[in-house]
Scaffold this active site. Structure first.
Site, short mmCIF file in Angstrom:
data_model
loop_
_atom_site.label_atom_id
_atom_site.label_comp_id
_atom_site.label_asym_id
_atom_site.label_seq_id
_atom_site.Cartn_x
_atom_site.Cartn_y
_atom_site.Cartn_z
N LYS A 79 1.23 -0.78 0.05
CA LYS A 79 0.03 0.05 -0.20
C LYS A 79 0.88 1.36 0.32
O LYS A 79 1.85 1.56 0.68
CB LYS A 79 -0.82 -0.09 1.20
CG LYS A 79 -1.71 0.99 2.20
CD LYS A 79 -2.19 0.51 2.75
CE LYS A 79 -3.97 1.86 2.88
NZ LYS A 79 -5.03 1.46 3.77
N SER A 155 -10.27 0.93 3.21
CA SER A 155 -9.06 1.89 1.73
C SER A 155 -7.72 0.86 1.02
O SER A 155 -7.15 1.61 0.14
CB SER A 155 -8.44 2.39 2.86
OG SER A 155 -6.99 2.22 3.64
N SER A 179 -9.85 -1.56 6.94
CA SER A 179 -9.56 -1.96 5.42
C SER A 179 -8.30 -2.41 4.72
O SER A 179 -7.51 -2.76 3.68
CB SER A 179 -8.35 -0.06 5.64
OG SER A 179 -9.20 1.00 5.76
#
Lengths: 465, 61
Positions: A79, A155, A179
């Site tokens: 990420k 996310s 997330s």
């Protein structure tokens, strides 16, 4: 045979026998990313030179007959809120795009590099990690590999999409309110949110210090356990890390459900989901002999408290930039952050104290259960741009509500393995397998037990426009 | 917890306290977001907690 069809153990066997070199793996991975990323929009940066250099290091060890590290030549991505030396850390925000490059890798990225894994790049996310859909106004939406018209969840949407598409064997994400678990559910892969404080967060861009966790995604329980084991270790620079010894999970994984006492979370978790989610819970409950149902009193207030802590800490974190450069903010979350910065301290402190109360109420349940089962999301992936989901007779905002079943669990800080089951629509939906603090091994064993019974549908998707 | 008109006053004061400079469109969205958070705070603030209860920390065992 495509790389995605190998497990990590099989990939390493191919490396040992000479069927594949680390350079072959790196080149195939980079080529596949180049081919499929335009349709997915998962990678925001591809680290070609680094990946080839890391591969060369592994091939040198092979040529010299040296022992190989535990994740040798395994392709992965992170990420884009993890520091990677030489690159600006974006945290999904154009606001940070002109910041200086990171001087060193995040603790977890360094640990993976030491373990021999090959970094392919950084992955898209909701701006600031504030959202559950990865519909990023600046970097674009990440598309779900199971159906490109649908959201990947967030996310950590890029992290889930990259693994679900079979382009890397694992990825790193973060989970503040869901997330990791939400995108794992919607993309149909496995994810592990460890106990709060279990893994080092050093070198990851913070969002909510009281709730942020890091963790891995993979397509099997075995791969997930391997990566989780490699990520363990003490980091004296992380003030939030619990002082716990390493507890490897891989060796006991195949015990599966042997001796596991499983239950189903009812009440709030049964009410706020659709029939697909309820059916998946029922299938897993039968498979894991989970005949008892338990409820968390006040789960809704736990969710509200998590929301308040998130808004308050996140809002405070971004307040200077909200004041100085509001035009550079993600429009989908700018005023939400600002509202959080204005929360009265009494609300925030009450939420933190309620967290302790909620822990005291819930933890005794684990004297009777090893694993509790609940849906990870209220429904399967919605289409990109869909503003509401209809759950329990109510229209709810998609961006905030996809995490309504994960929020109370991360608020408690409990470890959760997420596993995907197939629904009648053909889309996956994830289940949370929730264990007591530092009992990641039991959550992973329950995931493995569902795999052993052929119930987990996490094979790589075929990406086609 | 009070209704929307009183939050308008509170938010205007907070805008000054935090040295922000908002336009009417942003104020309207801020009110929308804050009102949603305030609705969540209502049952939490009404929840009786033991007066010796501390905030949660990191698990140690």
């Amino acid at each position: 045979m495509k790389l995605a069809e190998f497990t990590i153990a099989q990939l390493q066997n191919a490396l040992l026998t000479g069927e594949l070199s680390a350079r072959d793996i790196a080149l195939q991975t980079l080529s596949a990313i180049e081919q499929h990323n335009p349709a997915l929009n998962a990678w925001t940066e591809v680290t070609t030179d680094r990946m080839l250099q890391e591969a060369e290091g592994i091939d040198r060890l092979r040529r010299d007959g040296q022992p190989l590290p535990p994740l040798a030549a395994v392709p992965y991505a992170v990420k884009n809120l993890f520091d990677v030396a030489g690159y600006s850390t974006l945290a999904g925000a154009s606001l940070f795009s002109d910041r200086p490059a990171a001087r060193q890798d995040a603790w977890a990225v360094n640990k993976l590099a030491q373990s021999g894994a090959l970094l392919s790049g950084m992955l898209n996310m909701d701006a600031y990690a504030y959202g559950f859909t990865t519909e990023n106004s600046h970097y674009g939406a990440t598309h779900n590999p199971r159906d490109l018209t649908r959201i990947a969840g967030g996310s950590s949407g890029g992290s889930a999409a990259a693994v679900a598409a079979g382009l890397v064997h694992f990825s790193l994400g973060t989970d503040t309110n869901g997330s990791i678990r939400v995108p794992a559910s919607l993309c149909g892969i496995l994810g592990l949110k460890p106990t709060f404080g279990r893994l080092s967060r050093s070198g990851s861009h913070p969002f909510v210090a009281s709730l942020d966790h890091i963790g891995p995604f993979a397509r099997s329980a075995e791969d997930l356990a391997l990566v989780y084991d490699a990520l363990q270790g003490r980091d004296s620079d992380d003030a939030f890390q619990a002082d716990q010894p390493q507890q490897p999970t891989l060796a006991a994984l195949d015990k599966g459900q042997e001796g596991l006492r499983c239950g189903v979370l009812g009440g709030y978790f049964h009410q706020w989901c659709n029939d697909d989610a309820r059916a998946a819970v029922a299938v897993a409950a039968r498979a894991l002999n989970a005949s008892d149902e338990v409820t968390f009193a006040d789960a809704e207030i736990a969710r509200y408290s998590a929301f308040l802590i998130t808004a308050s800490e996140g809002g405070n974190h971004y307040l200077p930039a909200l004041r100085a450069t509001p035009e550079r903010f993600e429009p989908l979350s700018r005023e939400r952050l600002l509202a959080g910065a204005m929360i009265p301290s009494a609300w925030y402190i009450q939420a933190q104290r309620f967290r302790r109360h909620f822990q005291q109420q819930i933890l005794p349940l684990f004297a009777h259960f090893d694993v509790l089962i609940a849906p990870a999301t209220p429904c399967s992936a919605t289409t990109i741009g869909q503003e509401t989901i209809h759950i329990n007779g109510v229209d709810l905002p998609t961006r905030a509500s996809m995490g309504m079943l994960t929020q109370p669990i991360s608020f408690l800080g409990l470890p959760v393995a997420t596993v995907p089951l197939q629904t009648t629509s053909g889309l996956p939906i994830g289940l949370q397998l929730i264990a007591a603090p530092f009992k990641e091994d039991l959550a992973l064993r329950a995931a493995r037990a569902l795999e052993q019974q052929g119930l987990v549908m996490a094979q790589a998707a075929t990406v086609s426009r | 917890m009070k209704d929307t008109p009183e939050w308008t006053t509170y938010l205007a004061q907070m805008e000054q306290v935090l040295a922000l400079d908002l336009d009417d469109a942003r104020r309207a969205e801020l009110l929308n977001q804050f009102t949603r958070i305030a609705a969540m705070a209502q049952p939490l603030m009404a929840y009786p907690l033991d007066d010796r209860l501390e905030v949660a920390g990191v698990y140690q065992a």
